[in-house]
Write an enzyme that holds these catalytic residues in place. Structure first.
Site, mmCIF file in Angstrom:
data_model
loop_
_atom_site.group_PDB
_atom_site.id
_atom_site.type_symbol
_atom_site.label_atom_id
_atom_site.label_comp_id
_atom_site.label_asym_id
_atom_site.label_seq_id
_atom_site.Cartn_x
_atom_site.Cartn_y
_atom_site.Cartn_z
ATOM 1 N N LYS A 289 -4.765 39.813 26.271
ATOM 2 C CA LYS A 289 -3.348 39.197 26.663
ATOM 3 C C LYS A 289 -2.434 40.147 27.296
ATOM 4 C CE LYS A 289 -2.559 37.089 22.769
ATOM 5 N NZ LYS A 289 -3.878 37.446 22.095
ATOM 6 N N ARG B 50 2.185 29.408 20.027
ATOM 7 C CA ARG B 50 0.900 29.484 18.987
ATOM 8 C C ARG B 50 0.759 28.549 18.186
ATOM 9 N NH1 ARG B 50 0.996 35.679 19.448
ATOM 10 N NH2 ARG B 50 -0.586 36.317 18.092
ATOM 11 N N ARG C 196 -8.439 49.754 19.096
ATOM 12 C CA ARG C 196 -6.998 49.891 20.008
ATOM 13 C C ARG C 196 -6.061 50.721 19.325
ATOM 14 N NH1 ARG C 196 -3.580 44.499 20.637
ATOM 15 N NH2 ARG C 196 -3.831 44.254 18.364
ATOM 16 N N ARG D 133 -1.659 49.949 15.421
ATOM 17 C CA ARG D 133 -0.630 48.827 14.875
ATOM 18 C C ARG D 133 -0.871 48.713 13.469
ATOM 19 N NH1 ARG D 133 -0.234 44.177 19.418
ATOM 20 N NH2 ARG D 133 -0.738 42.928 17.642
ATOM 21 N N ARG E 74 -5.729 37.345 11.060
ATOM 22 C CA ARG E 74 -5.115 36.932 12.406
ATOM 23 C C ARG E 74 -6.243 36.048 13.062
ATOM 24 N NH1 ARG E 74 -4.371 42.572 14.735
ATOM 25 N NH2 ARG E 74 -3.774 41.484 16.589
HETATM 26 P P1 AP5 Z 1 -4.846 43.675 24.243
HETATM 27 O O1 AP5 Z 1 -4.536 43.493 25.515
HETATM 28 O O2 AP5 Z 1 -3.925 44.562 23.423
HETATM 29 O O3 AP5 Z 1 -5.206 42.324 23.571
HETATM 30 P P2 AP5 Z 1 -4.138 40.875 23.033
HETATM 31 O O4 AP5 Z 1 -4.589 39.661 23.349
HETATM 32 O O5 AP5 Z 1 -2.599 41.367 23.513
HETATM 33 O O6 AP5 Z 1 -4.222 41.191 21.617
HETATM 34 P P3 AP5 Z 1 -2.776 41.251 20.519
HETATM 35 O O7 AP5 Z 1 -3.550 41.952 19.230
HETATM 36 O O8 AP5 Z 1 -1.674 41.964 21.065
HETATM 37 O O9 AP5 Z 1 -2.715 39.707 20.307
HETATM 38 P P4 AP5 Z 1 -2.204 39.049 19.068
HETATM 39 O O10 AP5 Z 1 -1.763 37.552 19.851
HETATM 40 O O11 AP5 Z 1 -2.625 39.088 17.580
HETATM 41 O O12 AP5 Z 1 -0.686 39.902 18.933
HETATM 42 P P5 AP5 Z 1 0.868 39.579 19.361
HETATM 43 O O13 AP5 Z 1 1.477 40.779 19.694
HETATM 44 O O14 AP5 Z 1 1.064 38.639 20.146
HETATM 45 O O15 AP5 Z 1 -6.355 44.160 24.010
HETATM 46 C C1 AP5 Z 1 -6.923 44.573 22.777
HETATM 47 C C2 AP5 Z 1 -7.753 45.865 22.942
HETATM 48 O O16 AP5 Z 1 -8.826 45.539 23.852
HETATM 49 C C3 AP5 Z 1 -7.052 47.089 23.796
HETATM 50 O O17 AP5 Z 1 -7.437 48.349 23.038
HETATM 51 C C4 AP5 Z 1 -7.582 46.937 24.865
HETATM 52 O O18 AP5 Z 1 -7.694 48.278 25.726
HETATM 53 C C5 AP5 Z 1 -8.795 46.490 25.023
HETATM 54 N N1 AP5 Z 1 -9.486 45.506 26.113
HETATM 55 C C6 AP5 Z 1 -8.463 44.563 26.733
HETATM 56 N N2 AP5 Z 1 -9.219 44.125 27.669
HETATM 57 C C7 AP5 Z 1 -10.375 44.365 27.544
HETATM 58 C C8 AP5 Z 1 -11.679 44.066 28.371
HETATM 59 N N3 AP5 Z 1 -11.794 43.397 29.173
HETATM 60 N N4 AP5 Z 1 -12.833 45.064 27.867
HETATM 61 C C9 AP5 Z 1 -12.763 46.008 26.984
HETATM 62 N N5 AP5 Z 1 -11.669 46.196 26.197
HETATM 63 C C10 AP5 Z 1 -10.662 45.573 26.563
HETATM 64 O O19 AP5 Z 1 1.526 39.113 17.842
HETATM 65 C C11 AP5 Z 1 1.501 40.086 16.745
HETATM 66 C C12 AP5 Z 1 1.845 39.170 15.739
HETATM 67 O O20 AP5 Z 1 3.436 38.920 15.670
HETATM 68 C C13 AP5 Z 1 1.251 37.899 15.314
HETATM 69 O O21 AP5 Z 1 0.336 38.147 14.469
HETATM 70 C C14 AP5 Z 1 2.470 37.308 14.522
HETATM 71 O O22 AP5 Z 1 2.746 37.644 13.176
HETATM 72 C C15 AP5 Z 1 3.716 37.480 15.298
HETATM 73 N N6 AP5 Z 1 3.886 36.424 16.396
HETATM 74 C C16 AP5 Z 1 3.769 36.843 17.845
HETATM 75 N N7 AP5 Z 1 4.047 35.948 18.565
HETATM 76 C C17 AP5 Z 1 4.218 34.864 17.635
HETATM 77 C C18 AP5 Z 1 4.676 33.539 17.864
HETATM 78 N N8 AP5 Z 1 4.719 32.806 19.003
HETATM 79 N N9 AP5 Z 1 4.794 32.527 16.753
HETATM 80 C C19 AP5 Z 1 4.608 33.127 15.340
HETATM 81 N N10 AP5 Z 1 4.385 34.517 15.243
HETATM 82 C C20 AP5 Z 1 4.339 35.319 16.301
#
Ligand code: AP5
Length: 212
Positions: free
Chosen positions: A13, A88, A127, A159, A170
Site C-alpha cells: 500500500k 480498517r 522491509r 519497524r 497483524r
Molecule cells: P509496503 O508498501 O511497505 O506495504 P504496506 O501494505 O504499506 O505494509 P504496511 O506494513 O505498512 O501495512 P500495514 O497496513 O500493516 O501498516 P500501517 O502502517 O498502515 O511494502 C512492504 C514491503 O514489500 C517493502 O519492503 C516493499 O519494498 C516491498 N514491496 C512492495 N511492493 C512490492 C512488490 N510488488 N514486489 C516485491 N516487493 C514489494 O499500520 C501500522 C499499524 O498502525 C497497524 O498495525 C495499527 O496498529 C495502526 N493503524 C494504522 N492504521 C490504523 C487504523 N485505520 N485503525 C487502527 N489502527 C491503525
C-alpha cells in the site's frame, strides 16, 4: 479523485501510494504514518497508540476515526485524497461514509491489493524504512538497503511491528477485522481488486488501469 487503498500488511500500500500521489497529485493520508509520527514525538496520542502498534493490534476506532475526520477537513482534501490504511474496520468505514456525506463527498474507488500470505510475510521480513519520513526499502533477494535514506539522510531501520510475532498477529487482525471491508465496498460497487504480485511497476500499471 477520492481513493482508499486496502490490502493486508505488506501488500504494498505504501509503495503504491507513493506512485499514485506522484501521478495524480492527491494528498496521501496514511494512518500508520500519522500514528508512527505521534509515537516518535511522544504525544499523548503516540503513547496510547504505541502499545497497540508494537503488538500488531489495531489502535481503537474511537482514536483513529477522529484523526481522519479532522484531516479530511483540511482544504487540501477538497478535490481529492488517497487514504492508505484507513478504514480498517467496518465501524471506521461507516464513520468515513458519514464524514464524506457531511462534506458532500463520495469515494470514487477502493483499490484492494491482493497478495498471498507467504509473499507478505517475505516482504515484511525484508522491509526497512526511513525513520524520518518513512521511505520504504527492501532487502529481498539479496538487495542491500542503505543505512541512511537516499532522500533525506534519515536513519534506515526495521519497524518494531515487523518482528515475526507482530507480523503474524497483524495478518490475523487483518483477516478478522479488515477483510470484511472487501464485501462492504463490493456491495457499494466501488471495489477494484488488483493483483499485487509481480514487480512494483507491474502492480502500479494495474492500479492505474483500475482507476481509469
Ligand atoms: P509496503 O508498501 O511497505 O506495504 P504496506 O501494505 O504499506 O505494509 P504496511 O506494513 O505498512 O501495512 P500495514 O497496513 O500493516 O501498516 P500501517 O502502517 O498502515 O511494502 C512492504 C514491503 O514489500 C517493502 O519492503 C516493499 O519494498 C516491498 N514491496 C512492495 N511492493 C512490492 C512488490 N510488488 N514486489 C516485491 N516487493 C514489494 O499500520 C501500522 C499499524 O498502525 C497497524 O498495525 C495499527 O496498529 C495502526 N493503524 C494504522 N492504521 C490504523 C487504523 N485505520 N485503525 C487502527 N489502527 C491503525
Amino acid at each position: 479523485m477520492r481513493i482508499v487503498l486496502l490490502g493486508p500488511p505488506g501488500a504494498g500500500k505504501g509503495t503504491q501510494a507513493a506512485r499514485i500521489i506522484e501521478k495524480y497529485g492527491t494528498p496521501h493520508i496514511s494512518t500508520g504514518d500519522i500514528l508512527r509520527e505521534a509515537v516518535k514525538q511522544k504525544t499523548e496520542l503516540g503513547k496510547t497508540a504505541e502499545s497497540y502498534m508494537s503488538k500488531g493490534e489495531l489502535v481503537p476506532d474511537s482514536v483513529v476515526i477522529g484523526i481522519v475526520a479532522e484531516r479530511l477537513k483540511n482544504p487540501d482534501c477538497a478535490s481529492g485524497f488517497l487514504l492508505d490504511g484507513f478504514p480498517r474496520t467496518v465501524a471506521q468505514a461507516v464513520a468515513l461514509d458519514e464524514t464524506l456525506k457531511e462534506n458532500h463527498m463520495e469515494l470514487d474507488a477502493v483499490i484492494s491489493l491482493e497478495v498471498d500470505e507467504d509473499e507478505v510475510v517475505r516482504r515484511l521480513s525484508s522491509r526497512k524504512v526511513c525513520s524520518k519520513f518513512g521511505a520504504i526499502y527492501s532487502t529481498a533477494g539479496g538487495a542491500v538497503a542503505p543505512e541512511t535514506c537516499e532522500s533525506c539522510q534519515g536513519q534506515v531501520i526495521t519497524r518494531t511491528d515487523d518482528q515475526p510475532e507482530a507480523i503474524l498477529r497483524r495478518l490475523q487482525v487483518y483477516k478478522d477485522q479488515t477483510e470484511p471491508l472487501i464485501e462492504y465496498y463490493s456491495k457499494a460497487g466501488i471495489l477494484k481488486p488488483v493483483s499485487a504480485t509481480g514487480s512494483v511497476d507491474e502492480v502500479f500499471s494495474r492500479v492505474v488501469e483500475a482507476l481509469s
